[in-house]
Motif scaffolding. Structure first.
Motif, PDB file in Angstrom:
ATOM      1  N   TRP A   1       1.623   1.864  -7.180  1.00  0.00           N
ATOM      2  CA  TRP A   1       1.069   3.218  -7.215  1.00  0.00           C
ATOM      3  C   TRP A   1       0.108   3.442  -6.054  1.00  0.00           C
ATOM      4  CZ3 TRP A   1       2.443   6.847 -10.857  1.00  0.00           C
ATOM      5  CH2 TRP A   1       3.186   6.382 -11.957  1.00  0.00           C
ATOM      6  N   GLY A   2       0.067   4.670  -5.593  1.00  0.00           N
ATOM      7  CA  GLY A   2      -0.937   5.067  -4.638  1.00  0.00           C
ATOM      8  C   GLY A   2      -2.208   5.491  -5.353  1.00  0.00           C
ATOM      9  N   GLN A   3      -3.194   5.890  -4.562  1.00  0.00           N
ATOM     10  CA  GLN A   3      -4.497   6.243  -5.130  1.00  0.00           C
ATOM     11  C   GLN A   3      -4.560   7.686  -5.582  1.00  0.00           C
ATOM     12  OE1 GLN A   3      -3.829   6.273  -1.946  1.00  0.00           O
ATOM     13  NE2 GLN A   3      -4.695   8.188  -1.209  1.00  0.00           N
TER      14      GLN A   3
ATOM     15  N   TYR B   1       0.388  11.443  -7.641  1.00  0.00           N
ATOM     16  CA  TYR B   1       0.473  10.029  -7.319  1.00  0.00           C
ATOM     17  C   TYR B   1       1.872   9.683  -6.818  1.00  0.00           C
ATOM     18  CZ  TYR B   1      -3.777   9.563 -10.132  1.00  0.00           C
ATOM     19  OH  TYR B   1      -5.049   9.690 -10.644  1.00  0.00           O
TER      20      TYR B   1
ATOM     21  N   THR C   1      -3.625  12.059  -4.631  1.00  0.00           N
ATOM     22  CA  THR C   1      -4.161  13.122  -3.793  1.00  0.00           C
ATOM     23  C   THR C   1      -4.289  14.384  -4.639  1.00  0.00           C
ATOM     24  OG1 THR C   1      -3.907  14.307  -1.680  1.00  0.00           O
ATOM     25  CG2 THR C   1      -1.888  13.852  -2.912  1.00  0.00           C
TER      26      THR C   1
ATOM     27  N   GLN D   1       0.838  -1.193   0.000  1.00  0.00           N
ATOM     28  CA  GLN D   1       0.000   0.000   0.000  1.00  0.00           C
ATOM     29  C   GLN D   1       0.874   1.245   0.000  1.00  0.00           C
ATOM     30  OE1 GLN D   1      -2.777  -0.504   3.398  1.00  0.00           O
ATOM     31  NE2 GLN D   1      -4.385  -0.405   1.846  1.00  0.00           N
TER      32      GLN D   1
END
Length: 115
Positions: free
Chosen positions: A105-107, A94, A109, A3
């Motif tokens: 990858w992150g979601q 990202y 912001t 994550q």
């Protein structure tokens, strides 16, 4: 499970500053290279800044002198300090990590810079 969780985005006036954070879990953080990309509406995702596992940094020309990427291996976190923000910096930012043949990858912001 890997994550990458970004935080720190928001709305800021032109000329202002924000610091983005990306907390990683599920990876051996210290051996992974880390980076920040951004994607504005209708545009392709583009590299903003990257930092290697050894601490070397690389920046896109459009952020040089304004943004600083750093990492804290003790906290498994990478940061993006953004200063002198411009309306054209508005995008979803990202966090990404890569190494050992894998990338994550992150979601994202949202960063919105008002004029």
């Amino acid at each position: 499970q890997v994550q990458l969780v970004e935080s720190g985005g928001g709305l800021v006036q032109a000329g202002g500053s924000l610091r983005l954070s990306c907390a990683a879990s599920g990876i051996i953080f210290r051996i992974y290279h880390m980076g920040w990309y951004r994607q504005a509406p209708g545009k392709q995702r583009e590299l903003v800044a990257a930092i290697t596992s050894g601490g070397s940094t690389n920046y896109a020309d459009f952020v040089k002198g304004r943004f600083t990427i750093s990492r804290d291996n003790a906290k498994d976190t990478v940061y993006l300090q953004m200063t002198s923000l411009k309306p054209e910096d508005t995008a979803v930012y990202y966090c990404t990590s890569w190494g050992t043949g894998r990338a994550y990858w992150g979601q994202g912001t949202q960063v919105t810079v008002s004029s």
